[in-house]
Scaffold this motif. Structure first.
Motif, PDB file in Angstrom:
ATOM      1  N   VAL A 117      -0.032  19.017  10.994  1.00 19.56           N
ATOM      2  CA  VAL A 117       0.258  18.586  12.369  1.00 19.56           C
ATOM      3  C   VAL A 117      -0.878  17.725  12.901  1.00 19.56           C
ATOM      4  O   VAL A 117      -0.657  16.642  13.469  1.00 19.56           O
ATOM      5  N   THR A 118      -2.117  18.175  12.709  1.00 21.12           N
ATOM      6  CA  THR A 118      -3.252  17.406  13.227  1.00 21.12           C
ATOM      7  C   THR A 118      -3.401  16.073  12.496  1.00 21.12           C
ATOM      8  O   THR A 118      -3.809  15.068  13.095  1.00 21.12           O
ATOM      9  N   MET A 119      -3.064  16.045  11.207  1.00 19.58           N
ATOM     10  CA  MET A 119      -3.120  14.782  10.459  1.00 19.58           C
ATOM     11  C   MET A 119      -2.081  13.810  10.997  1.00 19.58           C
ATOM     12  O   MET A 119      -2.365  12.603  11.140  1.00 19.58           O
ATOM     13  N   ALA A 120      -0.894  14.309  11.315  1.00 20.91           N
ATOM     14  CA  ALA A 120       0.144  13.452  11.897  1.00 20.91           C
ATOM     15  C   ALA A 120      -0.314  12.903  13.258  1.00 20.91           C
ATOM     16  O   ALA A 120      -0.051  11.735  13.589  1.00 20.91           O
ATOM     17  N   MET A 121      -1.007  13.718  14.026  1.00 16.41           N
ATOM     18  CA  MET A 121      -1.518  13.261  15.317  1.00 16.41           C
ATOM     19  C   MET A 121      -2.596  12.190  15.130  1.00 16.41           C
ATOM     20  O   MET A 121      -2.692  11.251  15.920  1.00 16.41           O
ATOM     21  N   ALA A 122      -3.405  12.329  14.066  1.00 17.55           N
ATOM     22  CA  ALA A 122      -4.425  11.313  13.788  1.00 17.55           C
ATOM     23  C   ALA A 122      -3.775   9.976  13.460  1.00 17.55           C
ATOM     24  O   ALA A 122      -4.216   8.916  13.930  1.00 17.55           O
ATOM     25  N   VAL A 123      -2.719  10.010  12.649  1.00 17.62           N
ATOM     26  CA  VAL A 123      -2.006   8.778  12.299  1.00 17.62           C
ATOM     27  C   VAL A 123      -1.394   8.158  13.549  1.00 17.62           C
ATOM     28  O   VAL A 123      -1.488   6.935  13.768  1.00 17.62           O
ATOM     29  N   ARG A 124      -0.789   8.976  14.382  1.00 18.50           N
ATOM     30  CA  ARG A 124      -0.164   8.461  15.611  1.00 18.50           C
ATOM     31  C   ARG A 124      -1.209   7.861  16.547  1.00 18.50           C
ATOM     32  O   ARG A 124      -0.978   6.811  17.161  1.00 18.50           O
ATOM     33  N   SER A 125      -2.355   8.490  16.644  1.00 14.71           N
ATOM     34  CA  SER A 125      -3.425   7.959  17.501  1.00 14.71           C
ATOM     35  C   SER A 125      -3.912   6.615  16.988  1.00 14.71           C
ATOM     36  O   SER A 125      -4.194   5.698  17.773  1.00 14.71           O
ATOM     37  N   ALA A 126      -4.011   6.477  15.659  1.00 14.21           N
ATOM     38  CA  ALA A 126      -4.424   5.195  15.083  1.00 14.21           C
ATOM     39  C   ALA A 126      -3.380   4.126  15.347  1.00 14.21           C
ATOM     40  O   ALA A 126      -3.715   2.964  15.628  1.00 14.21           O
ATOM     41  N   GLN A 127      -2.117   4.495  15.250  1.00 14.12           N
ATOM     42  CA  GLN A 127      -1.037   3.537  15.497  1.00 14.12           C
ATOM     43  C   GLN A 127      -1.059   3.010  16.930  1.00 14.12           C
ATOM     44  O   GLN A 127      -0.745   1.847  17.177  1.00 14.12           O
ATOM     45  N   SER A 133       0.825  -1.204   0.000  1.00  9.30           N
ATOM     46  CA  SER A 133       0.000   0.000   0.000  1.00  9.30           C
ATOM     47  C   SER A 133       0.860   1.255   0.000  1.00  9.30           C
ATOM     48  O   SER A 133       0.577   2.227  -0.712  1.00  9.30           O
ATOM     49  N   THR A 134       1.918   1.242   0.804  1.00  7.85           N
ATOM     50  CA  THR A 134       2.811   2.395   0.875  1.00  7.85           C
ATOM     51  C   THR A 134       3.499   2.640  -0.461  1.00  7.85           C
ATOM     52  O   THR A 134       3.591   3.782  -0.935  1.00  7.85           O
ATOM     53  N   LEU A 135       3.983   1.561  -1.079  1.00 12.89           N
ATOM     54  CA  LEU A 135       4.631   1.692  -2.387  1.00 12.89           C
ATOM     55  C   LEU A 135       3.649   2.241  -3.422  1.00 12.89           C
ATOM     56  O   LEU A 135       3.985   3.144  -4.207  1.00 12.89           O
ATOM     57  N   GLY A 136       2.431   1.716  -3.418  1.00  9.88           N
ATOM     58  CA  GLY A 136       1.432   2.192  -4.361  1.00  9.88           C
ATOM     59  C   GLY A 136       1.104   3.664  -4.167  1.00  9.88           C
ATOM     60  O   GLY A 136       0.969   4.412  -5.144  1.00  9.88           O
ATOM     61  N   MET A 137       1.009   4.099  -2.919  1.00 10.91           N
ATOM     62  CA  MET A 137       0.716   5.513  -2.651  1.00 10.91           C
ATOM     63  C   MET A 137       1.854   6.404  -3.112  1.00 10.91           C
ATOM     64  O   MET A 137       1.624   7.466  -3.714  1.00 10.91           O
ATOM     65  N   TRP A 138       3.098   6.000  -2.863  1.00  8.59           N
ATOM     66  CA  TRP A 138       4.238   6.816  -3.293  1.00  8.59           C
ATOM     67  C   TRP A 138       4.313   6.899  -4.818  1.00  8.59           C
ATOM     68  O   TRP A 138       4.652   7.958  -5.372  1.00  8.59           O
ATOM     69  N   ILE A 188     -12.377   7.984   6.165  1.00  9.51           N
ATOM     70  CA  ILE A 188     -11.493   7.435   7.184  1.00  9.51           C
ATOM     71  C   ILE A 188     -12.055   7.682   8.581  1.00  9.51           C
ATOM     72  O   ILE A 188     -12.008   6.803   9.458  1.00  9.51           O
ATOM     73  N   ALA A 189     -12.610   8.875   8.805  1.00 12.68           N
ATOM     74  CA  ALA A 189     -13.197   9.179  10.116  1.00 12.68           C
ATOM     75  C   ALA A 189     -14.378   8.254  10.400  1.00 12.68           C
ATOM     76  O   ALA A 189     -14.572   7.797  11.534  1.00 12.68           O
ATOM     77  N   TRP A 190     -15.189   7.965   9.366  1.00 13.50           N
ATOM     78  CA  TRP A 190     -16.313   7.042   9.547  1.00 13.50           C
ATOM     79  C   TRP A 190     -15.820   5.634   9.872  1.00 13.50           C
ATOM     80  O   TRP A 190     -16.386   4.957  10.729  1.00 13.50           O
ATOM     81  N   VAL A 232      -5.416   5.112   7.343  1.00 12.08           N
ATOM     82  CA  VAL A 232      -5.153   6.392   7.995  1.00 12.08           C
ATOM     83  C   VAL A 232      -3.791   6.938   7.563  1.00 12.08           C
ATOM     84  O   VAL A 232      -3.646   8.119   7.237  1.00 12.08           O
ATOM     85  N   GLU A 233      -2.813   6.061   7.522  1.00 11.27           N
ATOM     86  CA  GLU A 233      -1.470   6.485   7.130  1.00 11.27           C
ATOM     87  C   GLU A 233      -1.416   6.904   5.666  1.00 11.27           C
ATOM     88  O   GLU A 233      -0.772   7.907   5.315  1.00 11.27           O
ATOM     89  N   MET A 234      -2.095   6.178   4.784  1.00 11.68           N
ATOM     90  CA  MET A 234      -2.096   6.535   3.360  1.00 11.68           C
ATOM     91  C   MET A 234      -2.826   7.860   3.135  1.00 11.68           C
ATOM     92  O   MET A 234      -2.394   8.692   2.325  1.00 11.68           O
TER      93      MET A 234
END
Length: 245
Positions: free
Chosen positions: A106-116, A49-54, A197-199, A214-216
């Motif tokens: 910044v808030t998006m990074a916090m969302a990813v961290r919270s999901a992790q 997934s990460t490779l595909g997104m990049w 993603i929020a849903w 969330v990360e993608m």
């Protein structure tokens, strides 16, 4: 020739579920529900997934790159018109939007961290804040566009601008609307992605074992923010230092 005892034993094995296919099915049902059938592990799926997104983001860079190349050429050819056109842009609104988008990263990074880390409520809240900041950006951009409309600075048959460089200023504003409009379209798409993603987070679909969407989404959102970081100085700060000197 098999005797009756061996045939009975074999029948008993089948009756007790010694079919190797049965064990495979049980193993498959034990997989994480988010694991797609063509991947062996969640880690492998995440890497793909990460490779595909990049790869997708590289195509986006090339897409915006054409507009940046056109901008650069015209700026070399018509530097005075570019400076005049830039002065017609509202640097205060552009600066506010820059701060808004940096905050949304910044808030998006916090969302990813919270999901992790498995904090479902925090993930949802950070995603909602990110969406609110994105919506704020779009509302400010709407008022910028409206101001240009009121001044007849929209390129086309009704375009009005005083001075000998008016035709070249129209080219500048054409690129301004093309580049910022395309960026705003990406913001709208990102808003839709974050809504989904929020849903999913609300439905408790994510966990420390699986948070790939969330990360993608975060990678996409950061890309859109970075594009604006380039657009702001290129469009709003052209020759401003000389003007205010």
């Amino acid at each position: 020739m098999p005797n009756g005892h061996s045939i009975a034993a074999h029948a008993g094995d089948l009756g007790h579920g010694h079919d190797p296919g049965h064990g495979h099915d049980a193993h498959a049902h034990a997989h994480h529900p988010a694991l797609q059938h063509h991947f062996e592990t969640l880690g492998q799926q995440h890497e793909a997934s990460t490779l595909g997104m990049w790869i997708f983001l590289v195509t986006e860079v090339m897409f915006f790159g054409g507009l940046f190349a056109a901008y650069s050429l015209y700026r070399i050819w018509y530097p005075v018109a570019w400076a005049e056109g830039s002065l017609e842009l509202d640097i205060m609104l552009g600066g506010i939007n820059t701060i808004v988008l940096i905050g949304s990263s910044v808030t998006m990074a916090m969302a990813v961290r919270s999901a992790q880390t498995g904090y479902r409520k925090a993930t949802i809240n950070w995603l909602l804040v990110t969406m609110a900041l994105g919506l704020t950006f779009l509302v400010i951009k709407f008022f910028e566009y409206k101001h240009k409309w009121d001044l007849n600075h929209i390129p086309g048959a009704n375009f009005q601008f005083e001075g000998p460089h008016a035709p070249h200023v129209e080219i500048f504003l054409s690129l301004y609307f093309a580049m910022t409009g395309l960026h705003a379209l990406h913001m709208l798409i990102g808003f839709g992605i974050l809504s989904t993603i929020a849903w999913m987070a609300y439905k408790n679909r994510f966990s420390p074992e699986w948070y790939t969407p969330v990360e993608m989404a975060g990678l996409y959102w950061h890309f859109v923010d970075i594009v604006w970081i380039f657009l702001f100085p290129l469009l709003y700060l052209v020759d401003r230092a000389h003007h205010f000197a």
